[in-house]
Design a protein around this motif. Structure first.
Motif, PDB file in Angstrom:
ATOM      1  N   LEU A  17       0.868  -1.184   0.000  1.00 27.17           N
ATOM      2  CA  LEU A  17       0.000   0.000   0.000  1.00 27.17           C
ATOM      3  C   LEU A  17       0.899   1.226   0.000  1.00 27.17           C
ATOM      4  N   ALA A  18       0.766   2.022  -1.028  1.00 28.34           N
ATOM      5  CA  ALA A  18       1.550   3.245  -1.151  1.00 28.34           C
ATOM      6  C   ALA A  18       0.691   4.432  -0.730  1.00 28.34           C
ATOM      7  N   HIS A  19       1.295   5.354  -0.024  1.00 28.97           N
ATOM      8  CA  HIS A  19       0.614   6.607   0.337  1.00 28.97           C
ATOM      9  C   HIS A  19       0.909   7.625  -0.751  1.00 28.97           C
ATOM     10  N   ARG A  20      -0.134   8.120  -1.387  1.00 26.77           N
ATOM     11  CA  ARG A  20       0.059   9.115  -2.456  1.00 26.77           C
ATOM     12  C   ARG A  20       0.616  10.410  -1.864  1.00 26.77           C
ATOM     13  N   ILE A  21       0.031  10.868  -0.760  1.00 24.26           N
ATOM     14  CA  ILE A  21       0.625  11.947   0.032  1.00 24.26           C
ATOM     15  C   ILE A  21       1.384  11.202   1.131  1.00 24.26           C
ATOM     16  N   PRO A  22       2.707  11.253   1.128  1.00 26.18           N
ATOM     17  CA  PRO A  22       3.511  10.399   2.005  1.00 26.18           C
ATOM     18  C   PRO A  22       3.189  10.566   3.483  1.00 26.18           C
ATOM     19  N   GLN A  23       3.402   9.487   4.238  1.00 27.98           N
ATOM     20  CA  GLN A  23       3.134   9.497   5.670  1.00 27.98           C
ATOM     21  C   GLN A  23       4.391   9.940   6.434  1.00 27.98           C
ATOM     22  N   ARG A  25       6.755  11.704   9.093  1.00 31.41           N
ATOM     23  CA  ARG A  25       6.586  11.897  10.534  1.00 31.41           C
ATOM     24  C   ARG A  25       7.418  13.082  11.002  1.00 31.41           C
ATOM     25  N   GLY A  26       7.252  13.408  12.267  1.00 27.38           N
ATOM     26  CA  GLY A  26       8.056  14.461  12.876  1.00 27.38           C
ATOM     27  C   GLY A  26       7.435  15.830  12.718  1.00 27.38           C
ATOM     28  N   LYS A  27       8.109  16.801  13.254  1.00 23.58           N
ATOM     29  CA  LYS A  27       7.621  18.178  13.227  1.00 23.58           C
ATOM     30  C   LYS A  27       7.473  18.656  11.786  1.00 23.58           C
ATOM     31  N   GLY A  28       6.279  19.077  11.444  1.00 23.32           N
ATOM     32  CA  GLY A  28       6.009  19.548  10.087  1.00 23.32           C
ATOM     33  C   GLY A  28       5.722  18.449   9.089  1.00 23.32           C
ATOM     34  N   GLY A  29       5.736  17.182   9.543  1.00 24.42           N
ATOM     35  CA  GLY A  29       5.456  16.065   8.647  1.00 24.42           C
ATOM     36  C   GLY A  29       3.969  15.966   8.323  1.00 24.42           C
ATOM     37  N   ASN A  30       3.647  15.175   7.333  1.00 19.07           N
ATOM     38  CA  ASN A  30       2.253  15.058   6.909  1.00 19.07           C
ATOM     39  C   ASN A  30       1.343  14.447   7.960  1.00 19.07           C
ATOM     40  N   LEU A  31       1.869  13.520   8.774  1.00 20.97           N
ATOM     41  CA  LEU A  31       1.038  12.968   9.842  1.00 20.97           C
ATOM     42  C   LEU A  31       0.655  14.049  10.839  1.00 20.97           C
ATOM     43  N   GLU A  32       1.593  14.930  11.159  1.00 25.16           N
ATOM     44  CA  GLU A  32       1.294  16.037  12.072  1.00 25.16           C
ATOM     45  C   GLU A  32       0.409  17.077  11.381  1.00 25.16           C
ATOM     46  N   ARG A  33       0.708  17.369  10.133  1.00 26.72           N
ATOM     47  CA  ARG A  33      -0.003  18.414   9.390  1.00 26.72           C
ATOM     48  C   ARG A  33      -1.454  18.045   9.100  1.00 26.72           C
ATOM     49  N   TYR A  34      -1.682  16.816   8.613  1.00 24.60           N
ATOM     50  CA  TYR A  34      -3.022  16.431   8.166  1.00 24.60           C
ATOM     51  C   TYR A  34      -3.731  15.450   9.101  1.00 24.60           C
ATOM     52  N   HIS A  40      -3.991   8.181   6.121  1.00 22.43           N
ATOM     53  CA  HIS A  40      -4.310   6.772   5.918  1.00 22.43           C
ATOM     54  C   HIS A  40      -5.689   6.557   5.291  1.00 22.43           C
ATOM     55  N   HIS A  41      -6.281   7.616   4.756  1.00 17.82           N
ATOM     56  CA  HIS A  41      -7.594   7.511   4.108  1.00 17.82           C
ATOM     57  C   HIS A  41      -7.466   6.693   2.823  1.00 17.82           C
ATOM     58  N   LYS A  42      -8.527   5.957   2.487  1.00 17.46           N
ATOM     59  CA  LYS A  42      -8.493   5.094   1.299  1.00 17.46           C
ATOM     60  C   LYS A  42      -8.229   5.870   0.010  1.00 17.46           C
ATOM     61  N   PHE A  43      -8.620   7.137  -0.058  1.00 13.09           N
ATOM     62  CA  PHE A  43      -8.349   7.937  -1.260  1.00 13.09           C
ATOM     63  C   PHE A  43      -6.869   8.293  -1.387  1.00 13.09           C
ATOM     64  N   ASN A  44      -6.107   8.133  -0.306  1.00  9.37           N
ATOM     65  CA  ASN A  44      -4.683   8.455  -0.328  1.00  9.37           C
ATOM     66  C   ASN A  44      -3.823   7.207  -0.500  1.00  9.37           C
ATOM     67  N   SER A  55       7.113   4.363  -5.257  1.00  9.22           N
ATOM     68  CA  SER A  55       7.676   5.710  -5.420  1.00  9.22           C
ATOM     69  C   SER A  55       6.888   6.526  -6.445  1.00  9.22           C
ATOM     70  N   ARG A  56       6.498   5.884  -7.545  1.00  8.03           N
ATOM     71  CA  ARG A  56       5.739   6.580  -8.591  1.00  8.03           C
ATOM     72  C   ARG A  56       4.358   7.001  -8.118  1.00  8.03           C
ATOM     73  N   ALA A  57       3.825   6.323  -7.098  1.00  5.00           N
ATOM     74  CA  ALA A  57       2.490   6.661  -6.588  1.00  5.00           C
ATOM     75  C   ALA A  57       2.477   7.993  -5.847  1.00  5.00           C
ATOM     76  N   SER A  58       3.630   8.427  -5.359  1.00  7.86           N
ATOM     77  CA  SER A  58       3.700   9.660  -4.574  1.00  7.86           C
ATOM     78  C   SER A  58       3.333  10.886  -5.412  1.00  7.86           C
ATOM     79  N   ILE A  59       2.514  11.751  -4.818  1.00  4.80           N
ATOM     80  CA  ILE A  59       2.159  13.007  -5.490  1.00  4.80           C
ATOM     81  C   ILE A  59       2.731  14.196  -4.723  1.00  4.80           C
ATOM     82  N   SER A  60       3.726  13.926  -3.880  1.00  9.08           N
ATOM     83  CA  SER A  60       4.281  14.998  -3.051  1.00  9.08           C
ATOM     84  C   SER A  60       4.928  16.108  -3.886  1.00  9.08           C
TER      85      SER A  60
END
Length: 88
Positions: A17-23, A25-34, A40-44, A55-60
């Motif tokens: 399972l690839a996260h399109r918006i990467p997971q 961590r840490g200060k300012g990371g996507n887990l903290e931000r979103y 971990h939403h199914k659309f992501n 890697s290609r799945a990432s839309i960062s």
């Protein structure tokens, strides 16, 4: 099941399972931000066959696509909340 990126048929043991918006961590990371509900939403998530497709799945690096994905996730979460509280 086929890979969401390359379309190749893949056995269950190969699936990732690839996260399109990467997971991130840490200060300012996507887990903290979103939050985990968004990251971990199914659309992501994309079902992929390999690390290269992961890697290609990432839309960062694609801000407009990331913004569209976030909007879809937020709308889906809002709809789920409305249904739970009986405002659907």
């Amino acid at each position: 099941m086929t890979c969401d990126i390359c379309g190749r048929e893949m056995p269950l043991r190969m699936r990732q399972l690839a996260h399109r918006i990467p997971q991130t961590r840490g200060k300012g990371g996507n887990l903290e931000r979103y939050g985990t509900e968004v990251v971990h939403h199914k659309f992501n998530l994309a079902s992929v066959c390999s690390e290269p497709c992961n890697s290609r799945a990432s839309i960062s690096n694609h801000p407009l696509e990331a913004a569209r994905t976030l909007a879809e996730i937020y709308e889906a979460l809002a709809r789920e909340i409305r249904e739970r509280i009986g405002e659907a």
